[in-house]
Design a protein around this motif. Structure first.
Motif, PDB file in Angstrom:
ATOM      1  N   ARG A   1       0.827  -1.202   0.000  1.00 52.59           N
ATOM      2  CA  ARG A   1       0.000   0.000   0.000  1.00 52.59           C
ATOM      3  C   ARG A   1       0.860   1.249   0.000  1.00 52.59           C
ATOM      4  O   ARG A   1       2.009   1.221   0.447  1.00 52.59           O
ATOM      5  N   GLN A   2       0.269   2.312  -0.512  1.00 55.78           N
ATOM      6  CA  GLN A   2       0.972   3.590  -0.556  1.00 55.78           C
ATOM      7  C   GLN A   2       0.013   4.690  -0.176  1.00 55.78           C
ATOM      8  O   GLN A   2      -0.982   4.932  -0.878  1.00 55.78           O
ATOM      9  N   ALA A   3       0.311   5.344   0.929  1.00 57.43           N
ATOM     10  CA  ALA A   3      -0.485   6.472   1.389  1.00 57.43           C
ATOM     11  C   ALA A   3       0.068   7.752   0.769  1.00 57.43           C
ATOM     12  O   ALA A   3       1.238   7.802   0.372  1.00 57.43           O
ATOM     13  N   PRO A   4      -0.751   8.796   0.680  1.00 54.96           N
ATOM     14  CA  PRO A   4      -0.282  10.053   0.094  1.00 54.96           C
ATOM     15  C   PRO A   4       0.963  10.575   0.790  1.00 54.96           C
ATOM     16  O   PRO A   4       1.024  10.645   2.013  1.00 54.96           O
ATOM     17  N   GLY A   5       1.971  10.909  -0.004  1.00 58.22           N
ATOM     18  CA  GLY A   5       3.196  11.459   0.542  1.00 58.22           C
ATOM     19  C   GLY A   5       4.122  10.455   1.186  1.00 58.22           C
ATOM     20  O   GLY A   5       5.148  10.839   1.767  1.00 58.22           O
ATOM     21  N   LYS A   6       3.773   9.176   1.097  1.00 58.74           N
ATOM     22  CA  LYS A   6       4.610   8.153   1.729  1.00 58.74           C
ATOM     23  C   LYS A   6       5.080   7.133   0.699  1.00 58.74           C
ATOM     24  O   LYS A   6       4.523   7.036  -0.402  1.00 58.74           O
ATOM     25  N   GLN A   7       6.092   6.371   1.063  1.00 57.73           N
ATOM     26  CA  GLN A   7       6.583   5.325   0.186  1.00 57.73           C
ATOM     27  C   GLN A   7       5.657   4.109   0.238  1.00 57.73           C
ATOM     28  O   GLN A   7       4.949   3.898   1.228  1.00 57.73           O
ATOM     29  N   ARG A   8       5.702   3.341  -0.821  1.00 60.52           N
ATOM     30  CA  ARG A   8       4.936   2.105  -0.839  1.00 60.52           C
ATOM     31  C   ARG A   8       5.483   1.169   0.233  1.00 60.52           C
ATOM     32  O   ARG A   8       6.699   1.016   0.370  1.00 60.52           O
ATOM     33  N   GLU A   9       4.581   0.529   0.960  1.00 60.54           N
ATOM     34  CA  GLU A   9       5.002  -0.374   2.024  1.00 60.54           C
ATOM     35  C   GLU A   9       4.343  -1.741   1.873  1.00 60.54           C
ATOM     36  O   GLU A   9       3.219  -1.861   1.372  1.00 60.54           O
ATOM     37  N   TRP A  10       5.061  -2.729   2.348  1.00 60.39           N
ATOM     38  CA  TRP A  10       4.579  -4.100   2.303  1.00 60.39           C
ATOM     39  C   TRP A  10       3.490  -4.290   3.349  1.00 60.39           C
ATOM     40  O   TRP A  10       3.580  -3.779   4.467  1.00 60.39           O
ATOM     41  N   VAL A  11       2.446  -5.046   2.990  1.00 59.98           N
ATOM     42  CA  VAL A  11       1.337  -5.322   3.898  1.00 59.98           C
ATOM     43  C   VAL A  11       1.297  -6.804   4.274  1.00 59.98           C
ATOM     44  O   VAL A  11       1.260  -7.158   5.449  1.00 59.98           O
ATOM     45  N   ALA A  12       1.284  -7.671   3.259  1.00 58.34           N
ATOM     46  CA  ALA A  12       1.154  -9.104   3.536  1.00 58.34           C
ATOM     47  C   ALA A  12       1.589  -9.887   2.307  1.00 58.34           C
ATOM     48  O   ALA A  12       1.512  -9.391   1.179  1.00 58.34           O
ATOM     49  N   THR A  13       2.052 -11.108   2.535  1.00 58.41           N
ATOM     50  CA  THR A  13       2.406 -12.003   1.445  1.00 58.41           C
ATOM     51  C   THR A  13       1.922 -13.411   1.755  1.00 58.41           C
ATOM     52  O   THR A  13       1.744 -13.794   2.916  1.00 58.41           O
ATOM     53  N   ILE A  14       1.726 -14.165   0.672  1.00 59.97           N
ATOM     54  CA  ILE A  14       1.362 -15.568   0.796  1.00 59.97           C
ATOM     55  C   ILE A  14       2.151 -16.344  -0.245  1.00 59.97           C
ATOM     56  O   ILE A  14       2.242 -15.940  -1.402  1.00 59.97           O
ATOM     57  N   THR A  15       2.747 -17.450   0.181  1.00 58.48           N
ATOM     58  CA  THR A  15       3.553 -18.247  -0.730  1.00 58.48           C
ATOM     59  C   THR A  15       2.691 -19.260  -1.474  1.00 58.48           C
ATOM     60  O   THR A  15       1.501 -19.461  -1.160  1.00 58.48           O
ATOM     61  N   ARG A  16       3.310 -19.916  -2.427  1.00 62.63           N
ATOM     62  CA  ARG A  16       2.600 -20.939  -3.178  1.00 62.63           C
ATOM     63  C   ARG A  16       2.129 -22.065  -2.251  1.00 62.63           C
ATOM     64  O   ARG A  16       1.093 -22.676  -2.490  1.00 62.63           O
ATOM     65  N   GLY A  17       2.899 -22.289  -1.195  1.00 64.13           N
ATOM     66  CA  GLY A  17       2.526 -23.328  -0.239  1.00 64.13           C
ATOM     67  C   GLY A  17       1.510 -22.894   0.803  1.00 64.13           C
ATOM     68  O   GLY A  17       1.071 -23.700   1.619  1.00 64.13           O
ATOM     69  N   GLY A  18       1.160 -21.599   0.772  1.00 64.14           N
ATOM     70  CA  GLY A  18       0.142 -21.112   1.688  1.00 64.14           C
ATOM     71  C   GLY A  18       0.658 -20.443   2.943  1.00 64.14           C
ATOM     72  O   GLY A  18      -0.126 -20.016   3.793  1.00 64.14           O
ATOM     73  N   SER A  19       1.971 -20.313   3.070  1.00 65.58           N
ATOM     74  CA  SER A  19       2.526 -19.607   4.228  1.00 65.58           C
ATOM     75  C   SER A  19       2.268 -18.117   4.097  1.00 65.58           C
ATOM     76  O   SER A  19       2.406 -17.553   3.015  1.00 65.58           O
ATOM     77  N   THR A  20       1.911 -17.506   5.204  1.00 68.07           N
ATOM     78  CA  THR A  20       1.571 -16.086   5.187  1.00 68.07           C
ATOM     79  C   THR A  20       2.459 -15.288   6.135  1.00 68.07           C
ATOM     80  O   THR A  20       2.956 -15.809   7.129  1.00 68.07           O
TER      81      THR A  20
END
Length: 116
Positions: free
Chosen positions: A38-57
């Motif tokens: 996500r990227q808020a106004p005036g801020k850098q894009r930041e990581w929120v969440a990821t999920i792998t092919r195996g389903g790890s989050t």
């Protein structure tokens, strides 16, 4: 050409919920990692969440316990369920797909606005 299309954003009051979708133009079964940023106004894009092919989050501390990432390989779609939304969650949310090799692909983003 891989395309990722996000949807589900909108305006919601604090404490509310939204579910974002990321529909891919290709089979996502071979995608190693799918993620939401996500990227808020005036801020850098930041990581929120990821999920792998195996389903790890994995989740950023700021959303842990409130957001849930999932993927439905049969529908070639990844999701981000967002609960207990806060005004600081307001941002453009982007989907990212990363195979084991090659560049990542990004969607065009969907706006999420949380009012206080």
């Amino acid at each position: 050409q891989v395309q990722l299309v996000e949807s589900g954003g909108g305006l919601v009051q604090a404490g509310g919920s939204l579910r974002l979708s990321c529909a891919a133009s290709v089979s996502i079964g071979t995608i190693n990692v799918m993620g939401w940023y996500r990227q808020a106004p005036g801020k850098q894009r930041e990581w929120v969440a990821t999920i792998t092919r195996g389903g790890s989050t994995n989740y950023a501390d700021s959303v842990k316990g409130r957001f849930t990432i999932s993927r439905d390989n049969a529908k070639n779609t990844a999701y981000l369920q967002m609960n207990s939304l806060k005004p600081e969650d307001t941002a453009v949310y982007y989907c990212k797909a990363q195979w084991s090799s090659g560049p990542p692909y990004w969607g065009q983003g969907t706006q999420v606005t949380v009012s206080s």
